[in-house]
Design a protein around this motif. Structure first.
Motif, PDB file in Angstrom:
ATOM      1  N   UNK A 226      30.451  19.325  58.730  1.00 29.32           N
ATOM      2  CA  UNK A 226      31.393  18.334  59.253  1.00 29.32           C
ATOM      3  C   UNK A 226      32.032  17.486  58.153  1.00 29.32           C
ATOM      4  N   UNK A 227      31.413  17.445  56.986  1.00 32.45           N
ATOM      5  CA  UNK A 227      31.956  16.657  55.885  1.00 32.45           C
ATOM      6  C   UNK A 227      33.124  17.400  55.249  1.00 32.45           C
ATOM      7  N   UNK A 228      34.255  16.738  55.065  1.00 30.31           N
ATOM      8  CA  UNK A 228      35.416  17.389  54.467  1.00 30.31           C
ATOM      9  C   UNK A 228      35.136  17.765  53.016  1.00 30.31           C
ATOM     10  N   UNK A 229      34.470  16.870  52.270  1.00 25.94           N
ATOM     11  CA  UNK A 229      34.039  17.194  50.914  1.00 25.94           C
ATOM     12  C   UNK A 229      32.659  17.819  51.028  1.00 25.94           C
ATOM     13  N   UNK A 230      32.539  19.062  50.632  1.00 25.90           N
ATOM     14  CA  UNK A 230      31.298  19.789  50.911  1.00 25.90           C
ATOM     15  C   UNK A 230      30.098  19.181  50.180  1.00 25.90           C
ATOM     16  N   UNK A 231      30.344  18.461  49.087  1.00 19.66           N
ATOM     17  CA  UNK A 231      29.241  17.838  48.360  1.00 19.66           C
ATOM     18  C   UNK A 231      28.518  16.798  49.210  1.00 19.66           C
ATOM     19  N   UNK A 232      29.151  16.348  50.306  1.00 20.08           N
ATOM     20  CA  UNK A 232      28.549  15.326  51.159  1.00 20.08           C
ATOM     21  C   UNK A 232      27.709  15.930  52.288  1.00 20.08           C
ATOM     22  N   UNK A 233      27.730  17.259  52.440  1.00 21.66           N
ATOM     23  CA  UNK A 233      26.963  17.899  53.512  1.00 21.66           C
ATOM     24  C   UNK A 233      25.474  17.913  53.185  1.00 21.66           C
ATOM     25  N   UNK A 234      24.647  17.696  54.188  1.00 18.52           N
ATOM     26  CA  UNK A 234      23.197  17.761  54.016  1.00 18.52           C
ATOM     27  C   UNK A 234      22.658  18.972  54.764  1.00 18.52           C
ATOM     28  N   UNK A 235      21.905  19.797  54.048  1.00 15.61           N
ATOM     29  CA  UNK A 235      21.397  21.039  54.612  1.00 15.61           C
ATOM     30  C   UNK A 235      20.165  20.812  55.474  1.00 15.61           C
ATOM     31  N   UNK A 236      19.966  21.725  56.448  1.00 15.35           N
ATOM     32  CA  UNK A 236      18.742  21.770  57.223  1.00 15.35           C
ATOM     33  C   UNK A 236      17.605  22.313  56.349  1.00 15.35           C
ATOM     34  N   UNK A 237      16.390  22.164  56.818  1.00 14.85           N
ATOM     35  CA  UNK A 237      15.218  22.602  56.058  1.00 14.85           C
ATOM     36  C   UNK A 237      14.576  23.812  56.734  1.00 14.85           C
ATOM     37  N   UNK A 238      14.114  24.764  55.910  1.00 17.56           N
ATOM     38  CA  UNK A 238      13.449  25.965  56.419  1.00 17.56           C
ATOM     39  C   UNK A 238      12.219  26.261  55.569  1.00 17.56           C
ATOM     40  N   UNK A 239      11.197  26.839  56.206  1.00 15.64           N
ATOM     41  CA  UNK A 239       9.964  27.172  55.490  1.00 15.64           C
ATOM     42  C   UNK A 239      10.109  28.547  54.845  1.00 15.64           C
ATOM     43  N   UNK A 240       9.609  28.670  53.605  1.00 17.92           N
ATOM     44  CA  UNK A 240       9.673  29.960  52.924  1.00 17.92           C
ATOM     45  C   UNK A 240       8.446  30.144  52.030  1.00 17.92           C
ATOM     46  N   UNK A 241       8.246  31.397  51.635  1.00 15.04           N
ATOM     47  CA  UNK A 241       7.158  31.715  50.717  1.00 15.04           C
ATOM     48  C   UNK A 241       7.579  32.874  49.814  1.00 15.04           C
ATOM     49  N   UNK A 242       7.350  32.704  48.525  1.00 11.49           N
ATOM     50  CA  UNK A 242       7.511  33.772  47.532  1.00 11.49           C
ATOM     51  C   UNK A 242       6.122  34.012  46.953  1.00 11.49           C
ATOM     52  N   UNK A 243       5.607  35.212  47.140  1.00 10.14           N
ATOM     53  CA  UNK A 243       4.222  35.510  46.773  1.00 10.14           C
ATOM     54  C   UNK A 243       4.096  35.861  45.296  1.00 10.14           C
ATOM     55  N   UNK A 244       2.846  35.844  44.817  1.00 14.33           N
ATOM     56  CA  UNK A 244       2.567  36.260  43.442  1.00 14.33           C
ATOM     57  C   UNK A 244       2.939  37.724  43.237  1.00 14.33           C
ATOM     58  N   UNK A 245       2.744  38.558  44.262  1.00 11.63           N
ATOM     59  CA  UNK A 245       3.078  39.979  44.154  1.00 11.63           C
ATOM     60  C   UNK A 245       4.580  40.174  43.947  1.00 11.63           C
ATOM     61  N   UNK A 246       5.378  39.378  44.656  1.00  7.24           N
ATOM     62  CA  UNK A 246       6.826  39.501  44.504  1.00  7.24           C
ATOM     63  C   UNK A 246       7.288  38.974  43.149  1.00  7.24           C
ATOM     64  N   UNK A 247       6.690  37.900  42.676  1.00  6.70           N
ATOM     65  CA  UNK A 247       7.011  37.388  41.337  1.00  6.70           C
ATOM     66  C   UNK A 247       6.704  38.458  40.292  1.00  6.70           C
ATOM     67  N   UNK A 248       5.567  39.135  40.442  1.00  5.91           N
ATOM     68  CA  UNK A 248       5.190  40.192  39.503  1.00  5.91           C
ATOM     69  C   UNK A 248       6.154  41.373  39.590  1.00  5.91           C
ATOM     70  N   UNK A 249       6.590  41.728  40.804  1.00  4.89           N
ATOM     71  CA  UNK A 249       7.532  42.840  40.972  1.00  4.89           C
ATOM     72  C   UNK A 249       8.874  42.519  40.323  1.00  4.89           C
ATOM     73  N   UNK A 250       9.308  41.270  40.400  1.00 10.96           N
ATOM     74  CA  UNK A 250      10.562  40.862  39.765  1.00 10.96           C
ATOM     75  C   UNK A 250      10.433  40.929  38.245  1.00 10.96           C
ATOM     76  N   UNK A 251       9.308  40.460  37.723  1.00 13.78           N
ATOM     77  CA  UNK A 251       9.082  40.525  36.272  1.00 13.78           C
ATOM     78  C   UNK A 251       9.058  41.968  35.788  1.00 13.78           C
TER      79      UNK A 251
END
Length: 356
Positions: A226-251
């Motif tokens: 709703x904010x015309x200047x996008x820098x003024x928009x506030x995002x909703x919050x969501x739960x997430x998880x990045x596991x050690x296995x995925x960090x290792x796969x990326x490395x």
């Protein structure tokens, strides 16, 4: 030719476009991987079919999926007065409690009871404990048993607001990825809906590796800016998880020269949120909430390529893909998609983007 606005100076109009309503997909493609794929990794767009994806990736690349599972989060019921109530469960809490959006002619008061009925009869009573927070639009409810079990028994598939039909058995299977594992989302990670078992087997044969994150997509993904200047928009919050296995796969992928390909904006948000929480130049396991807002000028640290569906005008996801692939490039791709009659939004087609 005018130059792009500086980061922080973009307005809502910079992410608007005219979409013919008939291009909003109301049903999924006949087969998951037969949907269209717009290859936007080059200078000019290339029209493909999604099952051609293995040829667009290299052996050693890493596909990262969001393994969240959509719950039947929409409930229909009534107050003791007989007034209709519609609930959308946003988050499942301990002790058989939930946070939910409630739509009713008058908001139910703390201590009141709402009766929710299932599509095939039966139902249960939920107690309204109050608001989720002092200035929160969500309500805090207590169920008489396991929320996940009660939702599975009595709830409806939470189809997006632009899908105009009631949910049915086809939606129950198709508004869910083939590898969905961890229940908690109220919207599907839609870029992953195009993957089926034959395509996953073809990717494995190509030498493309797989990893997973979890981000439970919330209803806020459809929240308008709703904010015309996008820098003024506030995002909703969501739960997430990045596991050690995925960090290792990326490395490991980085070490062998492979690219990190995020399947969907939710996967990208999870990976970049974890990177933001880690030490500079690092990626570490992380579990918690994110309200990351990705707009042009964002310093990406993890993702090299992105598979994503086509997004709503003036949405935060339009801003995200513009940040990733370049504002002018995205506008050109969307013009091509509309002219070429691609199907849009959750049940629509997709595109492959490269970080620019």
């Amino acid at each position: 030719m005018t130059s792009a606005p500086a980061p922080g100076e973009y307005t809502l109009a910079d992410f608007d476009f005219e979409l013919p309503p008939e291009l909003i997909a109301q049903h999924p493609a006949a087969e998951r991987s037969c949907s269209r794929l717009l290859d936007g990794t080059g200078t000019l767009p290339a029209d493909r079919v999604f099952r051609e994806l293995p040829a667009l990736l290299q052996p050693g690349d890493l596909l990262v999926f969001n393994d969240t599972r959509v719950i039947k989060a929409r409930l229909l019921g009534e107050k003791p007065t007989g007034g209709a109530v519609e609930a959308l469960v946003e988050r499942v809490l301990p002790n058989d409690e939930v946070h939910a959006h409630l739509r009713a002619s008058k908001s139910p008061k703390p201590g009141s009871i709402v009766r929710f009925a299932g599509p095939s009869g039966g139902g249960f009573d939920a107690q309204v404990l109050g608001r989720a927070g002092p200035d929160d639009a969500l309500f805090h409810l207590r169920f008489p048993g396991s929320p996940l079990e009660l939702l599975q028994q009595h709830g409806h598939v939470p189809l997006p607001p632009y899908i105009e039909h009631d949910d049915n058995a086809d939606d129950e299977s198709r508004y869910q990825t083939v590898f969905a594992a961890r229940p908690g989302a109220v919207a599907a990670p839609t870029a992953a809906l195009h993957f089926d078992e034959p395509l996953l087997a073809a990717l494995a044969a190509r030498g493309v590796q797989r990893a997973a994150v979890t981000l439970h997509v919330g209803a806020g993904t459809f929240q308008p800016v709703r904010a015309e200047r996008i820098a003024e928009h506030r995002m909703h919050s969501e739960w997430f998880e990045v596991s050690a296995e995925t960090v290792a796969a990326i490395a490991a992928a980085r070490a062998r020269g492979g690219r990190i390909v995020a399947v969907g904006t939710t996967t990208l948000r999870a990976l970049e949120s974890a990177a933001r929480a880690a030490a500079p130049g690092a990626l570490a396991p992380y579990s918690g909430d994110t309200d990351i807002f990705i707009t042009p000028g964002f310093p990406f640290r993890v993702v090299d390529r992105l598979i994503t569906n086509f997004h709503l005008p003036k949405s935060t996801l339009m801003m995200l893909v513009s940040a990733f692939a370049g504002h002018a490039h995205i506008r050109a791709l969307y013009r091509h998609a509309i002219e070429s009659r691609y199907r849009f939004f959750s049940y629509g087609d997709s595109m492959l983007l490269e970080r620019r």
